[in-house]
Design a protein around this motif. Structure first.
Motif, mmCIF file in Angstrom:
data_model
loop_
_atom_site.group_PDB
_atom_site.id
_atom_site.type_symbol
_atom_site.label_atom_id
_atom_site.label_comp_id
_atom_site.label_asym_id
_atom_site.label_seq_id
_atom_site.Cartn_x
_atom_site.Cartn_y
_atom_site.Cartn_z
ATOM 1 N N ASN A 142 -5.497 5.528 7.181
ATOM 2 C CA ASN A 142 -4.469 4.525 6.891
ATOM 3 C C ASN A 142 -3.826 3.972 8.155
ATOM 4 O O ASN A 142 -3.037 3.038 8.077
ATOM 5 C CB ASN A 142 -3.388 5.105 5.972
ATOM 6 C CG ASN A 142 -2.960 6.511 6.344
ATOM 7 O OD1 ASN A 142 -3.781 7.421 6.395
ATOM 8 N ND2 ASN A 142 -1.693 6.698 6.639
ATOM 9 N N PRO A 157 6.637 -2.996 -1.569
ATOM 10 C CA PRO A 157 6.134 -3.418 -0.253
ATOM 11 C C PRO A 157 6.999 -4.518 0.371
ATOM 12 O O PRO A 157 7.856 -5.105 -0.295
ATOM 13 C CB PRO A 157 4.728 -3.941 -0.581
ATOM 14 C CG PRO A 157 4.341 -3.199 -1.822
ATOM 15 C CD PRO A 157 5.615 -3.070 -2.609
ATOM 16 N N THR A 198 -0.405 -9.259 -0.539
ATOM 17 C CA THR A 198 0.190 -9.303 0.801
ATOM 18 C C THR A 198 1.157 -10.483 0.934
ATOM 19 O O THR A 198 1.035 -11.491 0.237
ATOM 20 C CB THR A 198 -0.891 -9.417 1.891
ATOM 21 O OG1 THR A 198 -1.751 -10.515 1.580
ATOM 22 C CG2 THR A 198 -1.713 -8.144 1.975
ATOM 23 N N ASP A 221 -1.266 -0.319 -1.471
ATOM 24 C CA ASP A 221 -0.165 -0.045 -0.556
ATOM 25 C C ASP A 221 0.618 1.152 -1.107
ATOM 26 O O ASP A 221 1.709 1.017 -1.661
ATOM 27 C CB ASP A 221 0.727 -1.297 -0.431
ATOM 28 C CG ASP A 221 1.773 -1.163 0.670
ATOM 29 O OD1 ASP A 221 1.923 -0.048 1.217
ATOM 30 O OD2 ASP A 221 2.455 -2.161 0.967
ATOM 31 N N LYS A 276 1.848 1.836 3.305
ATOM 32 C CA LYS A 276 0.587 1.624 4.039
ATOM 33 C C LYS A 276 0.846 1.281 5.511
ATOM 34 O O LYS A 276 0.223 1.867 6.401
ATOM 35 C CB LYS A 276 -0.240 0.530 3.342
ATOM 36 C CG LYS A 276 -1.448 0.051 4.125
ATOM 37 C CD LYS A 276 -2.584 1.070 4.152
ATOM 38 C CE LYS A 276 -3.736 0.601 5.034
ATOM 39 N NZ LYS A 276 -3.408 0.588 6.480
#
Ligand code: GTP
Ligand code: SPV
Ligand code: MN
Length: 576
Positions: A91, A255, A433, A447, A452
């Motif tokens: 990762n 995220p 993303t 993620d 991540k």
């Protein structure tokens, strides 16, 4: 050159060593005072690093335009440099420590000629908290110093704690930063968890340069947390107070640019406010959780400010944020109105005069504000800021919420069946993303736990560490998963989000208190029909967004299994 500003020899020696390498013209030990901040701002106004905003509407507010090639985190240039490659895990990008030091020290050599070297002692967490940790950032960027003052507890009190702990042999995290030439080809963000040190070169952007934040409070801290039995997470913390006056604390991992700040500052819909529901903000990005003697997880927000996404912030979506940033705020890469007020897409229907690069606004050039434009501001200015954020003991967490930006499949909310299932849910998280990191946006990627880009060690070990909290005597939070970002066939969000997310929070604490039933499904425990409704969500949209399409579950599970394969060597059996 006054090279010695501390009673701690280890700190003085390090500053001397860095000065010998980087050759600054001056060394300034930051005391964190108002006068120091004012002088930094004056200097930056004089050299154009900052632009004064309309002081009538936005007193104490300034704009910084960064280099157009330096607007987000750079994950491909971010390394975890452990002695054993496997400890960093698949990762992370990895480099051997010796090689990494040599590579980045060659860039640091003489890089501060003509510049001032600032020594910034800081404390992550309430200054008197045993859960807080300290560091020192050395930087040649006054913009970084000013932002660190807003984002952390800097200055004399932090230095005193560092000296006290140093005398007891307790180390501080050492972060060395230079903006260098802002050349993307001469840019590295290096982490040395075994040495508790960070070296960041060639970027002035938030997550790359404000080393207390992602570099220390997540990558280095997650490494320390594993060794010491706690958790350093990419989570907001909020307190949800019921009409009866009981407050549940909720930590949520989404995220980057997926809604943490907005949820942390949520204002409940009118009908909830009338009944007496309140949301209290503890933190909007990072959460350190320690098991307490009572078996519960106790959390602090290690930060003291917000580095928030500007676009989308408005009087309807996040009025608390808007109130927070009316004064004493540094804006980065936003647009300007003709009368010098900060502006971004989603704020209101005014037309900006200048875009984030200072060009006359032309829609042909793309958005006026950079999609990752940000505000930096002290947390104390937020109307919903909770005094409990300053509590040295932290707050006890009742629920952990994972969530991603998923246009399809993942329902509005579900609950995990137990802790191990919850860890599996977090480890399987997917999200599209965003502009918070360079690279393509809108691409679905896994993620895990929103970590991540931030976990400082092997994800297999990380998942095992999470599982290890389930032990006799533990009173663990319940685990949930949410998705505010499901889209209909017309490409629009199905769920109204923002303040309406209160309805989901209420269901979550209702589950914690045993007030709501749920039905099992492939993905987890779903709300019963009618348990969550919103006046801003039509019946068919509500059915779509709260439901779960079992026929698509096998394909998702196969994809998750493929993703877990990467961590196979260290994956705990429970996740295999
Ligand atoms: P980082 O600071 O990068 O970690 O981001 P964050 O997780 O704090 O995200 P933030 O709350 O700043 O939201 C990012 C973007 O998502 C903003 O443009 C918000 O307006 C938008 N957003 C936040 N919550 C919601 C929601 O409930 N629904 C929708 N549709 N958008 C949301
Ligand atoms: C994020 O990207 O998750 C942020 C912004 O909170 S940064 O500090 O740049 O990491
Ligand atoms: Mn973040």
């Amino acid at each position: 050159m006054p090279a010695s500003g501390s009673r701690l020899a280890a700190l003085n020696d390090w500053v001397d060593e860095v000065a010998a390498l980087t050759r600054p013209d001056r060394i300034h030990w930051c005391d964190g005072s108002d006068g120091e901040y004012a002088a930094l701002v004056a200097g930056m106004l004089a050299d154009g690093t900052l632009i004064e905003l309309n002081q009538d509407t936005h007193p104490g507010c300034y704009l910084h335009r960064s280099d157009p090639d330096d607007v987000a985190r750079v994950e491909h240039l971010t390394f975890v440099c452990t002695r054993e490659r496997d400890d960093a895990g698949p990762n992370n990008h990895w480099m051997a420590p010796d090689e990494a030091h040599a590579k980045v020290d060659a860039l640091f050599e003489g890089c501060m000629r003509g510049r001032t070297l600032y020594v910034v002692p800081y404390c992550m967490g309430p200054i008197d908290s045993p859960l807080a940790r300290c560091g020192v950032e050395i930087t040649d960027s006054p913009y970084v110093v000013a932002n660190m003052r807003l984002m952390t507890r800097t200055g004399a009190a932090a230095l005193a704690r560092i000296e006290r702990e140093g005398a007891q042999g307790k180390p501080f995290v050492r972060g060395l930063h230079s903006t260098g030439e802002l050349d993307p080809d001469r840019r590295f963000i290096m982490h040395f968890p075994e040495e508790l040190s960070i070296k960041s070169y060639g970027s002035g952007y938030g997550g790359n340069a404000l080393l207390g934040k992602k570099c220390h409070a997540l990558r280095i801290a997650s490494w320390q947390a594993r060794r010491e039995g706690w958790l350093a997470e990419h989570m907001l913390i909020l307190g949800l107070e019921s009409p009866e006056g009981k407050t549940h604390y909720v930590a949520a991992a989404f995220p980057s640019a997926c809604g943490k700040t907005n949820l942390a500052m949520l204002i409940p819909p009118e009908e909830y406010r009338r009944k007496g529901w309140k949301v209290h903000t503890i933190g909007d990005d990072i959460c350190w959780m320690h098991p307490g003697e009572d078996g519960r997880l106790w959390a602090i927000n290690p930060e003291a400010g917000y580095f928030g996404v500007a676009p989308g912030t408005s009087a309807t979506t996040n009025p608390n944020a808007l109130a927070t940033i009316r004064r004493d705020t540094i804006f980065t890469n936003v647009a300007l109105t003709a009368d010098n007020q900060p502006w971004w897409e989603g704020l209101d229907d005014r037309v900006p005069a200048l875009d984030w690069q200072g060009r006359p606004y032309d829609p042909a050039n793309g958005p006026a504000a950079h999609p990752n434009s940000r505000f930096t501001v002290s947390a104390k200015q937020c109307p919903s800021y909770s005094p409990r954020a300053e509590d040295a003991r932290g707050v006890p967490i009742s629920a952990i919420v994972f969530g991603g930006r998923r246009a399809t499949l993942m329902p509005l909310v579900f609950e995990a069946r137990d802790w191990a299932h919850g860890v599996r849910v977090g480890a399987s998280m997917g999200s599209e993303t965003t502009a918070a990191a360079t690279g393509q946006t809108g691409v679905m990627r896994r993620d895990p736990m929103a970590m991540k880009p931030f976990c400082g060690y092997h994800f297999g070990d990380y998942f095992a560490h999470w599982l290890s909290f389930d032990r006799p005597g533990a009173k663990l939070p319940r685990i949930f998963h949410v998705n505010w970002f499901r889209k209909g066939s017309d490409g629009r969000f199905l769920w109204p989000g923002f303040g309406e997310n209160m309805r989901v929070l209420e269901w979550i604490v209702g589950r914690v208190e045993g007030r709501h039933a749920a039905r099992d499904s492939g993905v987890g425990l779903l709300p019963l029909e009618g348990a969550i409704v919103s006046p801003d969500c039509a019946a068919d949209a509500l059915a779509a967004v709260t439901g779960f399409d079992e026929t698509r579950w096998p394909a998702e599970q196969a994809e998750i299994a493929g993703h877990m394969e990467a961590y196979r060597e260290r994956l705990p059996a429970q996740l295999g």
